[in-house]
Scaffold this active site. Structure first.
Site, short mmCIF file in Angstrom:
data_model
loop_
_atom_site.label_atom_id
_atom_site.label_comp_id
_atom_site.label_asym_id
_atom_site.label_seq_id
_atom_site.Cartn_x
_atom_site.Cartn_y
_atom_site.Cartn_z
N LYS A 223 0.85 -1.19 0.00
CA LYS A 223 0.00 0.00 0.00
C LYS A 223 0.89 1.24 0.00
O LYS A 223 2.00 1.22 0.50
CB LYS A 223 -0.91 0.02 1.23
CG LYS A 223 -1.98 -1.06 1.23
CD LYS A 223 -2.89 -0.92 2.44
CE LYS A 223 -3.95 -2.01 2.45
NZ LYS A 223 -4.85 -1.90 3.62
N GLY A 224 0.36 2.30 -0.55
CA GLY A 224 1.09 3.56 -0.59
C GLY A 224 0.14 4.73 -0.67
O GLY A 224 -1.07 4.57 -0.57
N VAL A 229 -1.20 -2.19 -4.24
CA VAL A 229 -0.67 -3.12 -5.24
C VAL A 229 -1.13 -4.53 -4.88
O VAL A 229 -1.03 -4.95 -3.72
CB VAL A 229 0.88 -3.07 -5.30
CG1 VAL A 229 1.40 -4.06 -6.33
CG2 VAL A 229 1.34 -1.66 -5.64
N LYS A 242 -1.58 -2.50 -9.95
CA LYS A 242 -1.51 -1.30 -9.12
C LYS A 242 -2.86 -0.59 -9.25
O LYS A 242 -3.23 -0.13 -10.33
CB LYS A 242 -0.37 -0.41 -9.62
CG LYS A 242 0.03 0.71 -8.68
CD LYS A 242 1.27 1.40 -9.25
CE LYS A 242 1.77 2.52 -8.34
NZ LYS A 242 2.97 3.17 -8.88
N ASP A 343 11.82 9.93 -7.89
CA ASP A 343 11.46 9.28 -6.61
C ASP A 343 12.24 7.97 -6.48
O ASP A 343 11.68 6.91 -6.17
CB ASP A 343 9.95 9.02 -6.54
CG ASP A 343 9.48 8.70 -5.12
OD1 ASP A 343 10.25 8.97 -4.17
OD2 ASP A 343 8.36 8.18 -4.96
#
Length: 514
Positions: A223-224, A229, A242, A343
């Protein structure tokens, strides 16, 4: 509350007893006026016997709801055992007043008969009223029950219809999956991608839509801030899905657009398969379907595995190859633009089953359009991970119009990733724990101010263990990472130079093992 028949009868008997008690106190026989009279008293009078009395009575009898009848009666009262009235009994229900006298003949004509105020009038109740009320209540209950039953039947019918419709859709989908003609049986995802245009932009759009509808989610693997995902299945093959939050539609669109860049496909960049929007009127899911790698992210892999020198260099070199392919511009009729990741971190690098890395998560990437000399930057407001931010980002001095500035910021972050990889290399049977960069200086969730103080003001960098000085490859790797995180962006290594240096180190290690 109205008096009952039983109560009215008792009242009458009480009045009779009282009248008798009063009248019996006198013993003189008198002549009394009589009406209505018995047929034997034709002259309208009657004569009491010894101990009797004359009486007069007024009664009020209800004959309908709005009508009452008044009755007057006169006659003789027997001394004992006689009825209250000489001529005929009073009907019930009734209210009455009775008075007696014995002082003279026809004295009962002068008796004042006035009904008490409480005797006037009381509400008449039709004997059928209560029955009608009960019938009305029963009818309301029956109608209510009928309506509830109809509602339940309708609800059941609607639910049954919807369930049946969904089952038919599922069956139809399975039939479609089994009989689709444009995805030949026996073909794998990778073979289909290899046979496509070769642009590296995933499967053809019509096939992407077909695959997306046939995806079966298995379990969540991460998770984000963008979403979640999932590990998923398509015709027995593992894929990663995703799923973006609906609020992150710009990130989904941006990443899909970047993955479909011509000539982006590379062994060390996460393989893109398809993108789709799935949903109904009540919910929407934004899918980005990519290759699945069982080992997970580099961050997870380093926490579970200690590395030898060759494994360490293989991870570092393959990750550098992926980032270098992003950074480079390929000229041609359908060339590839230069891309900066923005990133770079160990959680955005995946480990393949052969021990090599691939770069993932292009949601924040920027492109350089050489024809117009402009930087195509994402429109969303997300920024990179604070722990991995270059000094110029923390100080907000990065030149946003100069594409090389973004590549130099990537190299700073990649130097921190190299430090994470090198820490897990076994040295004389000893290995350091997996840690995040700057773990000894900041908390687990540092703010930008925290990182600025450490990186910019104090000019600190992750500590390099003394043990590395005695190991050739670790010592060389320590020098490379130090050049990557140089405070001056222009002094940092380019990814192409780093890739070539790591390649030589890997080749030298292989030759030494021969």
């Amino acid at each position: 509350m109205h008096p009952s028949k039983f109560e009215v009868t008792n009242l009458s008997l009480d009045l009779q007893s009282s009248a008798q008690a009063f009248c019996l106190s006198r013993t003189v026989a008198v002549k009394c006026y009589c009406y209505p009279c018995h047929k034997s008293h034709s002259n309208g009078t009657c004569e009491t016997v010894e101990g009797g009395a004359c009486y007069a009575s007024k009664s009020l009898t209800t004959i309908s709801k709005n009508e009452e009848q008044e009755r007057l009666m006169w006659g003789c009262l027997a001394p004992s055992g006689g009825s209250l009235f000489q001529c005929e009994p009073l009907p019930v229900p009734h209210r009455e007043v009775t008075k007696c006298c014995t002082d003279k003949d026809l004295c009962n004509l002068q008796l004042n008969l006035t009904l008490a105020e409480s005797d006037y009038p009381y509400e008449y109740e039709d004997p059928d009223t209560e029955q009608r009320k009960e019938s009305g209540t029963l009818m309301v209950i029956l109608i209510s029950l009928s309506l509830c039953l109809i509602f339940l039947l309708l609800t059941f019918g609607i639910v049954y219809y919807r369930c049946r419709r969904q089952n038919l859709k599922r069956k139809q989908l399975l039939v479609d999956c089994e009989h689709e003609t444009f995805i030949p049986p026996g073909n794998t995802l990778h073979s289909m991608i290899d046979e496509s245009s070769g642009s590296g932009s995933g499967l053809p759009l019509i096939v992407q839509r077909t695959i997306a509808k046939q995806i079966s989610l298995v379990r969540s693997i991460g998770k984000g801030r963008f979403g979640e995902v999932w590990k998923a299945k398509w015709r027995g093959e593992n894929v990663a899905v995703k799923i973006f939050f609906t609020t992150q539609e710009q990130s989904w669109f941006r990443e899909t657009e970047l993955y479909q860049t011509v000539l982006l496909r590379h062994d060390n960049i996460l393989g893109f398969i398809a993108a789709d929007i799935k949903g109904t009127g009540s919910w929407t899911q934004l899918y980005l379907i990519t290759d699945y790698h069982e080992n997970g992210s580099l961050y997870d892999y380093l926490h579970l595995h200690a590395l030898d020198t060759s494994e360490m260099l293989l991870l570092a070199h393959s990750a550098a190859c992926g980032l270098s392919h992003l950074h480079v511009e390929i000229s041609g009729t359908r060339g590839k633009p230069a891309i900066a990741h923005r990133d770079v971190k160990s959680k955005n690098i995946l480990v393949r089953s052969n021990g090599t890395c691939c770069i993932a998560d292009l949601g924040l990437a920027v492109r350089y359009v050489s024809e117009t000399n402009k930087v195509d930057i994402a429109s969303n407001t997300r920024c990179g991970t604070r722990r991995y931010m270059a000094p110029e980002l923390l100080e907000e001095t990065l030149n946003e119009n100069h594409f090389d500035s973004y590549k130099q910021a990537d190299m700073y972050s990649f130097g921190l990733v190299l430090w994470e990889i090198a820490r897990r290399c076994v040295i004389n049977g000893v290995v350091f724990d997996a840690e995040l960069p700057y773990y000894e200086f900041v908390s687990s969730d540092p703010s930008i101010d925290d990182m600025r103080k450490v990186v910019c003001d104090q000019r600190l960098r992750p500590s390099i263990p003394e043990e590395w000085a005695d190991q050739d490859y670790l010592h060389m790797l320590g020098k490379l990472m130090a050049e990557c995180w140089n405070p001056s962006p222009a002094a940092r290594l380019t990814c192409l130079r780093l890739k070539k240096t790591l390649c030589k180190m890997l080749e030298g290690l292989e030759e030494s093992h021969k």
